[in-house]
Design an enzyme around this catalytic site. Structure first.
Site, PDB file in Angstrom:
ATOM      1  N   HIS A 121      72.458  92.677  73.324  1.00 39.41           N
ATOM      2  CA  HIS A 121      73.367  91.532  73.395  1.00 39.41           C
ATOM      3  C   HIS A 121      72.611  90.219  73.587  1.00 39.41           C
ATOM      4  O   HIS A 121      73.214  89.201  73.913  1.00 39.41           O
ATOM      5  CB  HIS A 121      74.336  91.703  74.556  1.00 39.41           C
ATOM      6  CG  HIS A 121      75.137  92.954  74.497  1.00 39.41           C
ATOM      7  ND1 HIS A 121      76.000  93.222  73.464  1.00 39.41           N
ATOM      8  CD2 HIS A 121      75.189  94.027  75.322  1.00 39.41           C
ATOM      9  CE1 HIS A 121      76.568  94.410  73.671  1.00 39.41           C
ATOM     10  NE2 HIS A 121      76.091  94.917  74.781  1.00 39.41           N
TER      11      HIS A 121
ATOM     12  N   HIS B   8      80.366  96.392  70.983  1.00 45.93           N
ATOM     13  CA  HIS B   8      79.458  97.466  70.587  1.00 45.93           C
ATOM     14  C   HIS B   8      79.970  98.115  69.322  1.00 45.93           C
ATOM     15  O   HIS B   8      79.629  99.234  69.004  1.00 45.93           O
ATOM     16  CB  HIS B   8      79.359  98.515  71.681  1.00 45.93           C
ATOM     17  CG  HIS B   8      79.132  97.946  73.038  1.00 45.93           C
ATOM     18  ND1 HIS B   8      80.161  97.560  73.853  1.00 45.93           N
ATOM     19  CD2 HIS B   8      77.986  97.679  73.702  1.00 45.93           C
ATOM     20  CE1 HIS B   8      79.653  97.084  74.980  1.00 45.93           C
ATOM     21  NE2 HIS B   8      78.345  97.138  74.910  1.00 45.93           N
TER      22      HIS B   8
END
Ligand SMILES: Nc1ncnc2c1ncn2[C@@H]1O[C@H](COP(=O)(O)OP(=O)(O)O)[C@@H](O)[C@H]1O
Ligand SMILES: Nc1ncnc2c1ncn2[C@@H]1O[C@H](COP(=O)(O)OP(=O)(O)O)[C@@H](O)[C@H]1O
Ligand SMILES: [Mg+2]
Ligand SMILES: [Mg+2]
Ligand SMILES: [Mg+2]
Ligand SMILES: [Mg+2]
Lengths: 334, 216, 334, 216
Positions: free
Chosen positions: A58, A221
């Site tokens: 991330h 995700h």
């Protein structure tokens, strides 16, 4: 998908190595655990430690946000996987200055368990008081009545910023936790996905979308979202995202917000600003004041395509914290 | 029946292998429901266990120590959602057999009961949530019942595995309620849960070691 | 490729609108020309104006670098197309504080002509002295003997930074030009492309590479590079890029550099740090001191995949300027 | 022969159309050699000219003004590499015919000579560099020679266009030396230069207007 890597099983280690070498004046990796990174700057005795973390992939979240005005430490998990308790615990010990440590993390089963276990151990083994703030900004991930089930996504940036600034200001652990929880309560995010990412180990796309499809509410995700449909013009996408946020958290005329238009990885700044343009227009029409704006990659999903819009409703306290200076390797504010 | 540390290690070794074989399959299942990493995560964790099998545990005979160490090793290597879950299983199971180098049917029954109860406690999921609990709970129910009835652990465990298999397969028709796929709604239908699948593989690996013990 | 846009023919306009709205305290668009953006902060009388520009599609370059310590103004062209003289001229007039204006731009036929024409007009029509610094950092784009033919790519960041800091320090136009030219002389970049970008209007990939190919020396607009080949591990790619730079600009043991590992658009920070890790290793082995490192998207090619490595050899003056603070919408340094 | 502002505008209109038709083709040529935008750039620039044709120039009869305004309009709309080049062509050509609403063969010859010399001066490219000059220079050579010989502009221009076409086609076998494709080396071989192609299209558009003037 092609990646500039060496060994798929060592990407996180090598990323951390590179990161620590690139920013030696900002961060250092703990000897005790290679997945614990803390600020290289001396922090004041009595300052509440701010610890963040989660799966990697991330970036700049989470490791990029270690530094003055943000987090004092981070625990880095494998890609899209919560870090285990060890690195969390070690970072906790390293950043505790006698005033306790706040954990800010997203609402994922793995993070809940790992940070929860680490908090228990910190209190048991090291006698460090830990406050936990769980970020739940993703409107798409559960209905309003079940906000406690919502995932944490880009809004974690604001919650971390508020925690960091509150701790920098000298707030007690209890107060930092209160402020960070308020930030979370005032924050909502809606995202859209256009193209998938792929894990280095599998090389497989995280989800499938047709050449002319987008997906609203897609998870950070690649978790499926709430609605697949034809790709819409940026203005309509922005309308939809802002609408869903405002339906969930009404913001009245004259109220003040900060805006974050976040890129998921491969979406250009050009597109993000085109989306921002429309968000500003909508808020403007509704008489909502934009106090500060953030446009760029603040929390990505590897090379996923798409973006998210985050609004945080500001009172005076949150305004001060959103405006506070910060100095991290991947995020600087003056 | 003789189940010693050697058999426990054979079981762990067998899990390493079955996970390696099913790595892509598990990731593929997770790709449909979650973030696509379940096989990757399991593999990383069990490779760490392999490393211990090859070195540290070579001369260890305490089943409790091995199981507890397996739990810790797995957790430290992966974190993730399944790290704390499976780790808790091995930690709690290990506690039941601490100090023992030979395990009786009773010991094994206690091991698996603590293993599964530990996971349930840690994750707070319930049957029907479309998680590994859908495999583990029916397996536990059958184990308890059958072991109480017959007193023959190996037999009872085999029946438990069969129940676990049914439970695993039942996840295809369930809506996700826990974990990453919980918002998937209707679209989670038709897809088997990856965690339920890896739990079945673990049970199955244990069963095969039990069988070889019996036949040996 | 999917894009979050409205009208392909209006992406630049809408991006500028969004950008100006997002950062009203930092930048403003000139009324005289919608493609001229200048700093919103009052600059000192007698300060040399720093003007940058070029085609868009490279964000944060160039418009993201308007602000304290960097440029005072920017002229924004269409995607991958130099701006015409008008917006350059208008921005020149707006930022001139009586000490003249320096233009920093890349060595492209279009930029040479358009900035050249604007400079002539500025001197003729507005009596503003203009100094021109043409960036030529791309090692792959011409052999050493023809350095003046080389393109400008990511190294433009350093040249702009040096010009901005020198002007902030109160240097005269002549001195700012000298310092910026020195920065350019001391700067080399080598890049690698992994995947193409596409223009919003054509939607066609800018070049073709097989699923397992990479291209060394690929231009910032998808111009063909010097060598196509199988995708190599990150370490080998980094070795090659650094090797080519050092062969071109030898750096001795004990000398000092700043490093920029730049992402071209869709390459993750994870990959960039993995590349950085190796670059650091090589330089370290050679006894070259890394004074400061920059890792991230500093000059992109829309959503192209790949990265570049830039080294700038530092003397005391350049060190001071590389370290100087900056405050721009897309780049802040403390 | 009568060539007035009306014909000049018809020529510009015809360029708008031929560029629109060949937009994708020009971009595709540029994609192989450069950054793939030549058609896009030309279209943006000529659409801006279209806008002037539809409005501002409706009642304008000064060929010089129209041409100069066309150059400025094109340049302001596109910048890029071809902006200054084609703009210089129209500015220099326009200067030659300033104040004139009817153009003689001599005027047109001067117009095109100044047009092409202007581009050459601006871009400093030479024949063989694989640019629009490979179209424009042979066209100019032929125009000068043929016009000097026959004194019939239309005829001379047609021959010039044919030479331009040959020049354009010759770029396929040239290595790039100027502009974005200059580092392409060997790989630039076999691909026709986009700028050489758009220059040919412009010449061709002028030729077709000349033909219609003659036949009318
Ligand atoms: N609360 C829970 N209790 C038990 N099992 C769970 C729980 N939440 C998730 N799981 C299991 O975890 C599996 C996913 O594991 P994995 O993909 O490795 O982790 P992550 O979801 O962090 O990517 C799911 O398939 C499910 O069986
Ligand atoms: N110095 C020059 N003189 C004349 N023509 C040139 C020169 N440099 C480039 N060109 C022409 O410009 C064309 C490319 O134009 P275009 O693609 O619109 O601009 P850019 O290269 O800025 O993307 C080339 O095909 C070539 O014919
Ligand atoms: Mg995961
Ligand atoms: Mg998963
Ligand atoms: Mg171009
Ligand atoms: Mg081009």
């Amino acid at each position: 998908m092609k990646k500039l890597i060496n060994n798929p099983n060592r990407v996180v280690e090598e990323m951390i190595e590179g990161y620590a070498k690139a920013h030696p004046h900002h961060v250092r990796v703990l000897e005790e655990n290679g997945r614990s990174i803390v600020t290289a700057k001396e922090t004041k005795e009595g300052k509440v430690g701010v610890l963040i973390g989660g799966g990697s992939g991330h970036e700049p979240a989470f490791m990029g946000y270690v530094g003055t005005g943000m987090a004092d430490g981070v625990a880095v998990g494998n890609i899209f996987a919560s870090p285990p308790p060890d690195p969390i615990l070690e970072a906790t010990k390293a950043i505790d200055k006698g005033a306790g440590v706040i954990y800010v993390y997203g609402n994922y089963a793995g993070d809940l368990m790992n940070f929860g276990m680490a908090a228990e151990l910190a209190e048991l083994e090291a006698d460090i008081q830990v406050g936990k703030v769980i970020v739940t900004d993703d409107v798409a991930s559960a209905p309003k009545e079940e906000k406690e089930k919502r995932r944490g996504i880009a809004g974690e940036f604001f919650v971390t910023k508020v925690a960091g600034a509150a701790s920098e200001k000298g707030y007690s652990l209890e107060e930092v936790v209160r402020a960070a929880n308020k930030a979370n309560d005032h924050t909502r995010t809606m995202g859209v996905g256009l193209s998938p990412c792929s894990l280095p180990q599998t090389g497989k796309p995280s989800f499938e979308l047709e050449e002319n499809e987008m997906e609203i509410g897609l998870g950070h995700h690649g978790e499926p979202g709430v609605e697949k449909g034809d790709l819409q013009p940026a203005d309509q996408v922005a309308d939809r995202l802002v609408q869903d946020i405002l339906a969930d958290m009404p913001i009245g005329e004259g109220e003040k917000v900060a805006v974050l238009v976040n890129g998921l990885g491969s979406t250009t700044k050009m597109e993000l600003y085109i989306v921002y343009r429309r968000v500003e227009l909508i808020l403007n029409e509704k008489g909502i004041t934009i106090h500060r704006s953030f446009v760029g990659d603040y929390s990505t999903s590897l090379e996923m395509g798409g973006c998210s819009v985050t609004l945080i409703k500001l009172d005076d306290e949150l305004t001060e914290f959103v405006d506070a200076a910060a100095d991290c390797p991947m995020y600087v504010q003056r | 029946m003789s189940f010693s540390a050697k058999e426990l290690k054979a079981f762990l070794q067998s899990v390493v292998e079955t996970i390696e074989e099913n790595k892509d399959y598990l990731s593929e299942l997770d790709r449909k429901l979650g973030d696509g990493d379940h096989g990757v995560t399991m593999s990383i964790g069990w490779q760490a266990v392999q490393e211990k099998l090859d070195n540290e545990w070579k001369d260890e005979n305490d089943c409790g120590k091995i199981s507890i160490s397996a739990g810790r090793t797995f957790l430290s290597a992966v974190g993730s959602t399944v790290g704390p879950l499976y780790a808790t299983g091995f930690l709690r199971g290990g506690k039941e057999v601490q100090g023992k180098s030979e395990l009786t049917g009773e010991d094994l029954n206690n091991f698996w009961t603590a293993f599964i109860e530990g996971i349930k406690e840690r994750g707070q999921a319930e049957v029907g949530d479309k998680t590994m609990i859908d495999t583990l709970q029916p397996a536990l129910d059958t184990l308890k019942q059958e072991y109480a009835r017959s007193g023959i652990f190996a037999e009872a465990f085999s029946k438990a595995v069969a129940s676990g298999k049914e439970g695993m397969e039942s996840t295809k028709d369930l809506l996700s309620k826990k974990g990453r796929s919980s918002r998937l709604g209707e679209r989670s239908l038709g897809n088997q849960d990856p965690g339920a699948t890896s739990s079945y593989l673990i049970l199955k690996a244990f069963e095969s070691v039990m069988t070889s013990v019996q036949t040996a």
